[in-house]
Each structure stands twice: as structure tokens, then as C-alpha cells.
Design a protein around this motif. Structure first.
Motif, mmCIF file in Angstrom:
data_model
loop_
_atom_site.group_PDB
_atom_site.id
_atom_site.type_symbol
_atom_site.label_atom_id
_atom_site.label_comp_id
_atom_site.label_asym_id
_atom_site.label_seq_id
_atom_site.Cartn_x
_atom_site.Cartn_y
_atom_site.Cartn_z
ATOM 1 N N VAL A 1 0.871 -1.232 0.073
ATOM 2 C CA VAL A 1 -0.052 -0.077 -0.003
ATOM 3 C C VAL A 1 0.907 1.185 0.165
ATOM 4 O O VAL A 1 1.705 1.522 0.973
ATOM 5 C CB VAL A 1 -1.109 0.139 1.257
ATOM 6 N N PRO A 2 0.879 1.912 -1.177
ATOM 7 C CA PRO A 2 1.985 3.119 -1.139
ATOM 8 C C PRO A 2 1.227 4.243 -0.084
ATOM 9 O O PRO A 2 0.202 4.305 0.154
ATOM 10 C CB PRO A 2 1.779 3.593 -2.469
ATOM 11 N N VAL A 3 2.393 4.795 0.560
ATOM 12 C CA VAL A 3 2.165 6.013 1.386
ATOM 13 C C VAL A 3 2.774 7.001 0.925
ATOM 14 O O VAL A 3 3.916 7.059 0.786
ATOM 15 C CB VAL A 3 2.608 5.509 2.794
ATOM 16 N N ASP A 4 2.075 8.095 0.653
ATOM 17 C CA ASP A 4 2.481 9.380 0.344
ATOM 18 C C ASP A 4 3.220 10.106 1.675
ATOM 19 O O ASP A 4 2.883 10.303 2.646
ATOM 20 C CB ASP A 4 1.442 10.697 0.042
ATOM 21 N N VAL A 5 4.605 10.296 1.302
ATOM 22 C CA VAL A 5 5.327 11.283 2.285
ATOM 23 C C VAL A 5 5.875 12.534 1.910
ATOM 24 O O VAL A 5 6.835 12.975 2.219
ATOM 25 C CB VAL A 5 6.900 10.186 2.694
ATOM 26 N N ARG A 6 5.097 13.135 1.105
ATOM 27 C CA ARG A 6 5.433 14.289 0.371
ATOM 28 C C ARG A 6 5.194 15.364 1.322
ATOM 29 O O ARG A 6 4.076 15.561 1.985
ATOM 30 C CB ARG A 6 4.625 14.673 -0.944
ATOM 31 N N GLY A 7 6.064 16.245 1.638
ATOM 32 C CA GLY A 7 5.932 17.286 2.657
ATOM 33 C C GLY A 7 5.157 18.546 2.034
ATOM 34 O O GLY A 7 4.737 18.483 0.773
ATOM 35 N N PRO A 8 4.464 19.416 2.658
ATOM 36 C CA PRO A 8 3.871 20.432 2.115
ATOM 37 C C PRO A 8 4.379 21.484 1.200
ATOM 38 O O PRO A 8 3.820 21.996 0.252
ATOM 39 C CB PRO A 8 3.264 21.247 3.340
ATOM 40 N N ALA A 9 5.950 21.525 1.218
ATOM 41 C CA ALA A 9 6.684 22.406 0.358
ATOM 42 C C ALA A 9 6.923 21.616 -0.841
ATOM 43 O O ALA A 9 7.832 22.063 -1.832
ATOM 44 C CB ALA A 9 7.643 23.044 0.983
ATOM 45 N N ALA A 10 6.956 20.200 -0.952
ATOM 46 C CA ALA A 10 7.475 19.234 -2.013
ATOM 47 C C ALA A 10 6.672 19.893 -3.296
ATOM 48 O O ALA A 10 5.490 20.148 -3.504
ATOM 49 C CB ALA A 10 7.218 17.976 -1.713
ATOM 50 N N GLY A 11 7.647 19.669 -4.584
ATOM 51 C CA GLY A 11 6.935 19.826 -5.854
ATOM 52 C C GLY A 11 6.268 18.584 -6.260
ATOM 53 O O GLY A 11 6.024 17.542 -5.549
ATOM 54 N N SER A 12 5.497 18.836 -7.337
ATOM 55 C CA SER A 12 4.870 17.903 -7.929
ATOM 56 C C SER A 12 5.345 16.978 -8.758
ATOM 57 O O SER A 12 4.771 15.763 -8.926
ATOM 58 C CB SER A 12 3.586 18.500 -8.839
ATOM 59 N N ALA A 13 6.832 17.076 -9.117
ATOM 60 C CA ALA A 13 7.112 16.134 -10.141
ATOM 61 C C ALA A 13 8.088 15.146 -9.207
ATOM 62 O O ALA A 13 8.520 15.334 -8.073
ATOM 63 C CB ALA A 13 8.285 16.755 -11.009
ATOM 64 N N GLY A 14 8.426 14.105 -9.856
ATOM 65 C CA GLY A 14 8.950 12.849 -9.028
ATOM 66 C C GLY A 14 8.250 11.861 -7.955
ATOM 67 O O GLY A 14 7.240 12.363 -8.036
ATOM 68 N N ASN A 15 8.910 11.423 -7.436
ATOM 69 C CA ASN A 15 8.042 10.368 -6.510
ATOM 70 C C ASN A 15 8.523 10.682 -5.173
ATOM 71 O O ASN A 15 9.607 10.878 -4.756
ATOM 72 C CB ASN A 15 8.559 9.046 -6.770
ATOM 73 N N ARG A 16 7.608 10.705 -4.144
ATOM 74 C CA ARG A 16 7.537 10.833 -2.813
ATOM 75 C C ARG A 16 6.823 10.007 -1.916
ATOM 76 O O ARG A 16 5.762 10.238 -1.270
ATOM 77 C CB ARG A 16 7.096 12.236 -2.218
ATOM 78 N N ILE A 17 7.210 8.432 -2.366
ATOM 79 C CA ILE A 17 6.335 7.673 -1.694
ATOM 80 C C ILE A 17 6.954 6.429 -0.733
ATOM 81 O O ILE A 17 8.322 6.316 -0.976
ATOM 82 C CB ILE A 17 5.561 6.744 -2.805
ATOM 83 N N SER A 18 6.587 5.992 0.118
ATOM 84 C CA SER A 18 6.858 4.608 0.737
ATOM 85 C C SER A 18 5.642 3.852 0.784
ATOM 86 O O SER A 18 4.737 3.801 0.110
ATOM 87 C CB SER A 18 7.232 5.263 2.220
ATOM 88 N N SER A 19 5.836 2.676 1.729
ATOM 89 C CA SER A 19 4.864 1.758 1.367
ATOM 90 C C SER A 19 4.461 0.892 2.863
ATOM 91 O O SER A 19 5.303 0.889 3.857
ATOM 92 C CB SER A 19 5.461 0.484 0.637
ATOM 93 N N LEU A 20 3.662 0.452 3.020
ATOM 94 C CA LEU A 20 2.948 -0.499 4.119
ATOM 95 C C LEU A 20 2.686 -1.849 3.428
ATOM 96 O O LEU A 20 2.076 -1.813 2.215
ATOM 97 C CB LEU A 20 1.744 0.031 5.005
ATOM 98 N N PHE A 21 2.989 -2.865 4.182
ATOM 99 C CA PHE A 21 2.704 -4.208 3.612
ATOM 100 C C PHE A 21 1.642 -4.835 4.295
ATOM 101 O O PHE A 21 2.068 -5.189 5.746
ATOM 102 C CB PHE A 21 4.040 -5.021 3.563
ATOM 103 N N VAL A 22 0.397 -5.022 4.014
ATOM 104 C CA VAL A 22 -0.672 -5.511 4.706
ATOM 105 C C VAL A 22 -1.253 -6.795 4.213
ATOM 106 O O VAL A 22 -1.440 -6.899 3.048
ATOM 107 C CB VAL A 22 -1.964 -4.299 4.718
#
Length: 535
Positions: A343-364
Motif C-alpha cells: 500500500v503506497p504511502v505519500d510522504v510528500r511534505g507541504p513544500a514538495a513539488g509535484s514532479a518525481g516520487n515521494r512515496i513509501s509503503s506499508l505491507f498489509v
């Protein structure tokens, strides 16, 4: 006969969706860049943003998606979406592809990397590619039209989409593509888009849509903020310099490398699965099937309120119920340990741009061997709560951090570790889309259908996007290995209905209990009745 999409030229709920939302004036399009120009200048009617060709190097995570494709040719790493459009008011038909090209030409300079290509088509063992401006970019190579065969219904559209999403993006060009699909009934049309995962993740795509979309007539065009520099961004080094810089990072940050290694070890200790194999795991082919189901978002929220947990828990329970039906239909054993979903988890901060990937994951683990929809939902609630408390997503982040400290020559080994089916069997992603209704060149967007890529050895993936009060599941499968994906879809619908009924049963019981409590309080507060008068 289906018309498969053209493969020349150039996907989260996808970043390309954000470019297609109507509302800005349409200048004359500039469709060809033939010469280099200084940043901030104009060629024809298209303005080049203020940046140079010394562009950013791909981050470790972005490059990982290229390496997945290189390792397994059938693992196409593009995201995508299909926008179902009503007829344009006053016209009674779809938008024109020429108008769509003009709109994208007007917005292109404000969209990070959509006019850029990779400096090298592969992420080799010595250095990662850079983003460089494609001076020979042609908008008509990226935006095309197609037509469905009769009768042009949902079945024909899903078959066409399966072909469209089966075609990999051309790495010699900017990594996105859009097709206006015509000949749907009653003047309707569809807009199919795909974008490579190294260009944006699902959450970044939706954030970009919120920034650039005009959903109200006359609303001003909002430029997205400039994306921050990617990890490792600098002027393009030689292969020798790049390798030396990566080695230096390991030498200069041994503490970070050690902490990351410990996080990876904990993730592997807690997360490696047993040898149980099912039909949804195994070598993945090149062909995709694509089907969707719709549910009212309010019903998912009712399940959340009455049965506990979150909307994402309800989504996972619905997917688990569908997988249970698919496995039983095929005669497969139901794994007691469940089927682990990433399950991807967004770890993008409020100041992060839109390009690229800012994700981590949980395994459920999805408890397919547990009897009863309510019991499966309860098991998922407990599993997700435990993993969130334990900070499991930090283990995946540690793996990415460790690969970021390692030279690119080691990336592929770390990437293979991150995507091994011993960690998870399928991806289930949930992206929050716009709440307000949108238009594309005047055509109302009736629904948004998401597409999620299949990684190596993963034959099924599920994405959900919410839009204007609806929740749409996009179900993606290896067309050859999982020809009965309709069984999975039917099982998911049945699980949703069962959970909705359980939630309403709990709601009725709660209201009845509240009435009884109010009745008892009323009885205690009422004065004693006066004795009846004797005659």
C-alpha cells in the motif's frame, strides 16, 4: 476490429490528467522545437521555462522504475487514467483533438518535465540518467485520437484501454501520452492518458491537477510551484565522476548507511513471506486487461463510521474479498497467512513539488482465508493499525535511502530486493482525487478510472481514485495469466455490498439503542401518575 494506439511518441490517477482540464485561453500552438534556446525565451508561440539543459539527475526511486522495466520487459512502469467525458454543451459531441493539442501546448511550459526526455534510455550501472529538454518535441506525437468499434460501450472501451496500457512509453521522447477516444454512445468520449512512474507518482499527479485545473468558468490559471531539486541533482557528470561521488557519499555518511541497513534488516525480518504461491504471482507478460467498478464514496465512509478503521481499510477489505473469490474460482488454496498487499504511502511534505516520487509503503496481509466479510474487515483494521504504530513504512524508506547512498551499479540488486514477491503479492493504491466536478474543453468529466502498473512477478494490481463523490476501482491484470479478472471484479462488488449491509445493520442497531436509552431517561424523568379518583 479494435484500433490499438500508435506506439510512436509519448499516466494516479496520473500526472498527465492534470494537463487536460479546461479553462484557459488557447493561443496558437507551437508544436515543434527545432533549435536550442536560452532559458526563458520563446520559440514560435511556446515559451521555454527558465531552466537550462543541465537538468536534474533522476532520484534513486525514480531510476528504480526504469530498472524494473529493464529487468523484466513485461513490467511496464507507467501510471494512467481514463477520463469519461460527456458531450460538449452546444456541440453534442466530443472535444476536438486539435483543441486538446492547443490546450496542452499552452500549459506545457508550466508542467515539470513534460517537455523533457531522458539523457539516456537506460539507468546503467555507472550513473543515472538526467532530464534534458527535448528540442524536437512535437505535441501531435503525444496527443492523438482513436475511435472505438461498434457499439462503443464499456466493454469495447475496456478492451481498447487494455491495448493502450499494454504499450510501453518510448524512452527517446518525453514519457507521457494522451489519446482522445471517440465513438462512445450519445456523443460521449474518453481521454486515456499514461505517464511513466519515473516522472511522477499518483499523489504528485493529483497535487498537480489541483494546481493547474480550472474547474470554474473564468478562473485564473494557477501555475504549480517549482519542484525542488531532485536528490543528487547537479550538472551532468562523467561516468567516472558519478561513480566517485556515489562512493564518497558512502564514505562521508557511514552513520546514514548503517541506519538504513538496520531499517532494511528489520523490514525483511518482519515482512518476508512464506513460499505459498497463488495464481496472482509469477512471471508477468506484456499484455494487460483493464476493468473498473464504481461505488459511492459515501458508502465507503459509512463502512468507516459504523465498522471502524479507515476508508483505506474498507478498500483493502473489498480487494481481499475479490481475491478470495478469484482463488476459490480457480481451485487454489487460500493462504492462511493471507495475501500481502503493498500500500503506497505519500510522504510528500507541504513544500514538495509535484514532479518525481515521494512515496513509501506499508505491507498489509489481506486475510483471504478468514470466513465472513466483517471478520476480514476487522483483521485488516488490526493489521494496518499495528503496522502504522510500528513505523513499517520507514523500512521501505530505509531501503530507498540505502540505495541512494550506494553507487548505481548496486541499485538493481536493491531494486530486486524491494520488489520481490516474498515481500508482497500485489499493489493496492488509494488516491484522493478532486471533490469538485471538472471539464475538459467544455466536456464534463463524468468519471475518472485509474490504472496502476504491474511490477515483476505481480499479475494483479488495484487502484482507487475518488472524484466528485464517487470511488472508482481500476483493476489491472496480466491478460494471459489472469483471463478471469471479471471474477475478481464480481467478488469485489459482492464484498462491498456485504460490508455496506453490515454497516447499515450496525447503524440501525445503534439508532434503536439510542431510542431505548432516550425512552428510559424519559421514564425516569416523568412524574408519577396521580391515583385514579374513586367513584
Amino acid at each position: 476490429m479494435l484500433q490499438p494506439p500508435c506506439r510512436s511518441g509519448r499516466a494516479t490517477p496520473s500526472g498527465a490528467v492534470s494537463m487536460l482540464l479546461a479553462g484557459v485561453p488557447r493561443p496558437r500552438p507551437g508544436v515543434l522545437r527545432t533549435t536550442a534556446a536560452a532559458p526563458g525565451t520563446t520559440i514560435g508561440s511556446m515559451h521555454l521555462p527558465g531552466r537550462s539543459d543541465d537538468a536534474e539527475r533522476l532520484s534513486t526511486l525514480d531510476a528504480a522504475f526504469l530498472e524494473m522495466e529493464d529487468a523484466v520487459p513485461g513490467a511496464h512502469m507507467h501510471l494512467g487514467a481514463v477520463l469519461l467525458l460527456g458531450p460538449v454543451p452546444g456541440r453534442g459531441g466530443p472535444p476536438r483533438v486539435e483543441e486538446l493539442r492547443e490546450l496542452l501546448a499552452a500549459r506545457l511550459p508550466d508542467l515539470p518535465r513534460f517537455d523533457q526526455r531522458l539523457s539516456s534510455p537506460r539507468a546503467d550501472g555507472l550513473r543515472r540518467p538526467h532530464w534534458v529538454v527535448d528540442h524536437f518535441f512535437r505535441i501531435d506525437h503525444h496527443v492523438r485520437r482513436a475511435a472505438l468499434p461498434d457499439p462503443g460501450g464499456q466493454a469495447e472501451l475496456e478492451a481498447w484501454c487494455g491495448e493502450f496500457f499494454s504499450q510501453p512509453l518510448d524512452r527517446a521522447h518525453p514519457l507521457w501520452e494522451a489519446v482522445l477516444v471517440e465513438r462512445l454512445p450519445a456523443g460521449r468520449s474518453a481521454l486515456a492518458v499514461k505517464i511513466h512512474h519515473c516522472l511522477a507518482d499518483g499523489m504528485g499527479s493529483i497535487a498537480l491537477a489541483d494546481l493547474v485545473a480550472d474547474r470554474a468558468p473564468g478562473a485564473a490559471f494557477r501555475r504549480p510551484p517549482a519542484a525542488g531539486p531532485a536528490e543528487g541533482a547537479h550538472r551532468r557528470p562523467t561516468a567516472t565522476v558519478a561513480l566517485a561521488e556515489d562512493a564518497a557519499r558512502l564514505a562521508l555518511h557511514p552513520d546514514r548507511a548503517l541506519a538504513a541497513a538496520r531499517g532494511v534488516a528489520e523490514m525483511l525480518r518482519d515482512g518476508l513471506l512464506g513460499p505459498t504461491e497463488t495464481a496472482i504471482s509469477g512471471p508477468v507478460g506484456r499484455q494487460r486487461s483493464f476493468t473498473t467498478i464504481d461505488v459511492p464514496l459515501g458508502e465507503l465512509r459509512e463502512i468507516e463510521r459504523q465498522l471502524g478503521g479507515t476508508v483505506n481499510d474498507a478498500v483493502l477489505a473489498i480487494v481481499g474479498g475479490g481475491l478470495r473469490r478469484l482463488l476459490r474460482h480457480r481451485g487454489d488454496a487460500l493462504p492462511e497467512e493471507g495475501i500481502c498487499a503493498m500500500v503506497p504511502v505519500d510522504v510528500r511534505g507541504p513544500a514538495a513539488g509535484s514532479a518525481g516520487n515521494r512515496i513509501s509503503s506499508l505491507f498489509v496481509p489481506l486475510p483471504v482465508a478468514v470466513d465472513g466479510p466483517e471478520a476480514r474487515h476487522a483483521a485488516i483494521r488490526a493489521a494496518t493499525a499495528t503496522r502504522k504504530r510500528g513505523g513499517q513504512s520507514s523500512g521501505v524508506g530505509a531501503l530507498v535511502a540505502l540505495s541512494g547512498l550506494a553507487p548505481p551499479v548496486l541499485h538493481q540488486a536493491l531494486v530486486r530486493l524491494a520488489i520481490t514477491p516474498r515481500l508482497f503479492r500485489l499493489t493496492v493504491t488509494n488516491v484522493r482525487g478532486p471533490r469538485a466536478r471538472m471539464t475538459v474543453l467544455g466536456a464534463p468529466v463524468r468519471a475518472v478510472q485509474p490504472f496502476v502498473p504491474l511490477g515483476p512477478d505481480h499479475r494483479v494490481g488495484v487502484a482507487l481514485i475518488t472524484y466528485a463523490g464517487r470511488a472508482t476501482f481500476g483493476i489491472v491484470a496480466d491478460a494471459d495469466a489472469i483471463p478471469d479478472v471479471d471474477v475478481l471484479a464480481a467478488g469485489m462488488q459482492a464484498e462491498h455490498v456485504a460490508l455496506r449491509r453490515a454497516a447499515r445493520r450496525v447503524s440501525r442497531a445503534s439508532r434503536a439503542a439510542a431510542r431505548r436509552r432516550r425512552s428510559r431517561r424519559g421514564d425516569r424523568a416523568a412524574p408519577p401518575a396521580a391515583p385514579a379518583a374513586r367513584r
